[in-house]
Design a protein around this motif. Structure first.
Motif, PDB file in Angstrom:
ATOM      1  N   SER A  87       0.739  -0.976  -0.019  1.00 23.77           N
ATOM      2  CA  SER A  87      -0.073  -0.010  -0.087  1.00 23.77           C
ATOM      3  C   SER A  87       0.902   1.354   0.179  1.00 23.77           C
ATOM      4  CB  SER A  87      -0.881   0.180   1.341  1.00 23.77           C
ATOM      5  OG  SER A  87      -1.785  -1.057   1.158  1.00 23.77           O
ATOM      6  N   PHE A  88       2.121   1.238   0.581  1.00 21.60           N
ATOM      7  CA  PHE A  88       2.821   2.591   0.812  1.00 21.60           C
ATOM      8  C   PHE A  88       4.298   2.473   0.469  1.00 21.60           C
ATOM      9  CE2 PHE A  88      -0.574   2.145   4.289  1.00 21.60           C
ATOM     10  CZ  PHE A  88      -1.455   3.063   3.692  1.00 21.60           C
ATOM     11  N   VAL A 101      -3.654   9.645   1.565  1.00 20.66           N
ATOM     12  CA  VAL A 101      -3.108   8.475   1.010  1.00 20.66           C
ATOM     13  C   VAL A 101      -3.712   7.220   1.620  1.00 20.66           C
ATOM     14  CG1 VAL A 101      -1.231   7.008   0.418  1.00 20.66           C
ATOM     15  CG2 VAL A 101      -0.973   9.492  -0.123  1.00 20.66           C
ATOM     16  N   VAL A 102      -3.762   7.226   3.018  1.00 22.59           N
ATOM     17  CA  VAL A 102      -4.434   6.183   3.846  1.00 22.59           C
ATOM     18  C   VAL A 102      -5.925   6.158   3.660  1.00 22.59           C
ATOM     19  CG1 VAL A 102      -4.798   5.297   6.132  1.00 22.59           C
ATOM     20  CG2 VAL A 102      -2.449   6.304   5.489  1.00 22.59           C
ATOM     21  N   ALA A 103      -6.399   7.342   3.525  1.00 21.60           N
ATOM     22  CA  ALA A 103      -7.868   7.223   2.972  1.00 21.60           C
ATOM     23  C   ALA A 103      -8.276   6.819   1.793  1.00 21.60           C
ATOM     24  CB  ALA A 103      -8.492   8.688   3.191  1.00 21.60           C
ATOM     25  N   ARG A 104      -7.503   7.181   0.735  1.00 17.70           N
ATOM     26  CA  ARG A 104      -7.480   6.507  -0.377  1.00 17.70           C
ATOM     27  C   ARG A 104      -7.282   5.155  -0.730  1.00 17.70           C
ATOM     28  NH1 ARG A 104      -2.915   8.626  -3.899  1.00 17.70           N
ATOM     29  NH2 ARG A 104      -2.057   6.801  -3.320  1.00 17.70           N
ATOM     30  N   THR A 105      -6.035   4.701   0.262  1.00 14.60           N
ATOM     31  CA  THR A 105      -5.953   3.498   0.059  1.00 14.60           C
ATOM     32  C   THR A 105      -6.968   2.460   0.891  1.00 14.60           C
ATOM     33  OG1 THR A 105      -3.632   3.855   0.212  1.00 14.60           O
ATOM     34  CG2 THR A 105      -4.303   1.587   1.154  1.00 14.60           C
ATOM     35  N   ILE A 106      -7.756   2.946   1.654  1.00 11.64           N
ATOM     36  CA  ILE A 106      -8.985   2.235   2.405  1.00 11.64           C
ATOM     37  C   ILE A 106     -10.138   2.084   1.471  1.00 11.64           C
ATOM     38  CG2 ILE A 106     -10.612   2.570   4.154  1.00 11.64           C
ATOM     39  CD1 ILE A 106      -8.459   3.741   6.146  1.00 11.64           C
ATOM     40  N   CYS A 107     -10.262   3.318   0.597  1.00  9.84           N
ATOM     41  CA  CYS A 107     -11.143   3.088  -0.410  1.00  9.84           C
ATOM     42  C   CYS A 107     -10.782   2.095  -1.520  1.00  9.84           C
ATOM     43  CB  CYS A 107     -11.493   4.352  -1.195  1.00  9.84           C
ATOM     44  SG  CYS A 107     -12.813   4.630  -2.247  1.00  9.84           S
ATOM     45  N   ASP A 108      -9.730   2.198  -1.757  1.00  9.69           N
ATOM     46  CA  ASP A 108      -9.037   1.157  -3.168  1.00  9.69           C
ATOM     47  C   ASP A 108      -9.302  -0.358  -2.343  1.00  9.69           C
ATOM     48  OD1 ASP A 108      -8.550   3.277  -4.585  1.00  9.69           O
ATOM     49  OD2 ASP A 108      -6.371   3.035  -4.217  1.00  9.69           O
ATOM     50  N   ILE A 109      -8.943  -0.614  -1.143  1.00 10.35           N
ATOM     51  CA  ILE A 109      -9.143  -1.789  -0.481  1.00 10.35           C
ATOM     52  C   ILE A 109     -10.482  -2.483  -0.301  1.00 10.35           C
ATOM     53  CG2 ILE A 109      -8.955  -3.407   1.499  1.00 10.35           C
ATOM     54  CD1 ILE A 109      -6.309  -1.669   2.215  1.00 10.35           C
ATOM     55  N   VAL A 110     -11.522  -1.514  -0.122  1.00  9.91           N
ATOM     56  CA  VAL A 110     -12.619  -1.922   0.023  1.00  9.91           C
ATOM     57  C   VAL A 110     -13.399  -2.009  -1.275  1.00  9.91           C
ATOM     58  CG1 VAL A 110     -15.056  -0.943   0.737  1.00  9.91           C
ATOM     59  CG2 VAL A 110     -13.195  -0.590   2.270  1.00  9.91           C
ATOM     60  N   GLN A 111     -13.012  -1.179  -2.208  1.00 10.40           N
ATOM     61  CA  GLN A 111     -13.886  -1.475  -3.574  1.00 10.40           C
ATOM     62  C   GLN A 111     -13.193  -2.417  -4.427  1.00 10.40           C
ATOM     63  OE1 GLN A 111     -15.976   0.735  -4.943  1.00 10.40           O
ATOM     64  NE2 GLN A 111     -16.484  -1.150  -6.163  1.00 10.40           N
ATOM     65  N   TYR A 135      -8.598  15.752   9.828  1.00 13.42           N
ATOM     66  CA  TYR A 135      -9.537  14.503   9.322  1.00 13.42           C
ATOM     67  C   TYR A 135      -9.162  14.864   7.695  1.00 13.42           C
ATOM     68  CZ  TYR A 135     -13.672  17.188   8.437  1.00 13.42           C
ATOM     69  OH  TYR A 135     -14.450  17.959   7.915  1.00 13.42           O
ATOM     70  N   CYS A 136      -9.343  13.877   6.883  1.00 10.87           N
ATOM     71  CA  CYS A 136      -9.314  13.735   5.440  1.00 10.87           C
ATOM     72  C   CYS A 136     -10.498  13.277   4.979  1.00 10.87           C
ATOM     73  CB  CYS A 136      -8.149  13.127   5.137  1.00 10.87           C
ATOM     74  SG  CYS A 136      -8.154  13.057   3.068  1.00 10.87           S
ATOM     75  N   LEU A 137     -11.167  13.558   3.949  1.00 12.57           N
ATOM     76  CA  LEU A 137     -12.380  12.968   3.257  1.00 12.57           C
ATOM     77  C   LEU A 137     -11.782  12.540   1.828  1.00 12.57           C
ATOM     78  CD1 LEU A 137     -15.369  12.188   3.636  1.00 12.57           C
ATOM     79  CD2 LEU A 137     -15.824  14.584   2.656  1.00 12.57           C
ATOM     80  N   TYR A 138     -11.964  11.244   1.610  1.00 15.00           N
ATOM     81  CA  TYR A 138     -11.366  10.814   0.096  1.00 15.00           C
ATOM     82  C   TYR A 138     -12.911  10.257  -0.520  1.00 15.00           C
ATOM     83  CZ  TYR A 138      -9.798   8.425  -3.911  1.00 15.00           C
ATOM     84  OH  TYR A 138      -9.428   7.955  -5.145  1.00 15.00           O
ATOM     85  N   ARG A 139     -12.975  10.813  -1.673  1.00 18.32           N
ATOM     86  CA  ARG A 139     -14.240  10.546  -2.865  1.00 18.32           C
ATOM     87  C   ARG A 139     -13.488   9.979  -4.139  1.00 18.32           C
ATOM     88  NH1 ARG A 139     -17.804  15.553  -0.767  1.00 18.32           N
ATOM     89  NH2 ARG A 139     -18.817  14.410   0.947  1.00 18.32           N
ATOM     90  N   PRO A 140     -13.661   8.617  -4.206  1.00 19.26           N
ATOM     91  CA  PRO A 140     -12.863   8.723  -5.759  1.00 19.26           C
ATOM     92  C   PRO A 140     -13.988   9.336  -7.066  1.00 19.26           C
ATOM     93  CG  PRO A 140     -14.394   6.849  -4.996  1.00 19.26           C
ATOM     94  CD  PRO A 140     -14.017   7.650  -3.973  1.00 19.26           C
TER      95      PRO A 140
END
Length: 146
Positions: A87-88, A101-111, A135-140
């Motif tokens: 991941s990193f 990047v951690v937020a994006r990575t979580i989204c990628d893993i889930v998707q 905090y961070c909000l990631y939306r693909p």
């Protein structure tokens, strides 16, 4: 976990679910500009994962909450994020374990998991709190392959 209201995203789906979870992890950001964050340090991360779709699976779920917890908590809890080389990466800024990047990575893993399910819901956003004040909000973006 303290109940919290998260930013929402408008979508056309019939169902939306949100899973709150937390994990404790250490990291460092290997960039001069990161200041003290270049040093190894830890956080208790709080995450909210938003999944939406139109069709339920054979168990009547959009996605089972316990699967979302397993995907993220079991992977990252009590780890050094930088050690997760899948991941990193310490060489490429878009793969440093920053909150973004951690937020994006979580989204990628889930998707990736959701793409393999019969009903194929979408991970619409990941809210990731690193500290009480940050905090961070990631939306693909639609069609970005995530």
């Amino acid at each position: 976990m303290m109940q919290q209201i998260y930013p929402t995203i408008p979508h056309p789906y019939a169902y939306e679910l949100n899973k709150d979870l937390q994990f404790a992890a250490a990291h460092y950001v290997p960039a001069e500009e990161a200041g003290n964050c270049r040093k190894l340090h830890g956080h208790t991360y709080f995450a909210n994962i938003t999944v939406a779709g139109d069709t339920l699976d054979s168990a009547g779920f959009l996605v089972n909450f316990s699967i979302l917890k397993r995907l993220i908590h079991e992977r990252f809890d009590h780890t050094v994020l930088n050690d997760d080389r899948e991941s990193f990466d310490d060489q490429h800024p878009d793969r440093f374990p920053t909150t973004e990047v951690v937020a994006r990575t979580i989204c990628d893993i889930v998707q990736r998991y959701l793409d393999g399910t019969e009903n194929k819901p979408r991970c619409l956003q990941v809210y990731l709190r690193e500290t009480p004040t940050s905090y961070c909000l990631y939306r693909p973006k639609a069609g970005d392959g995530r």
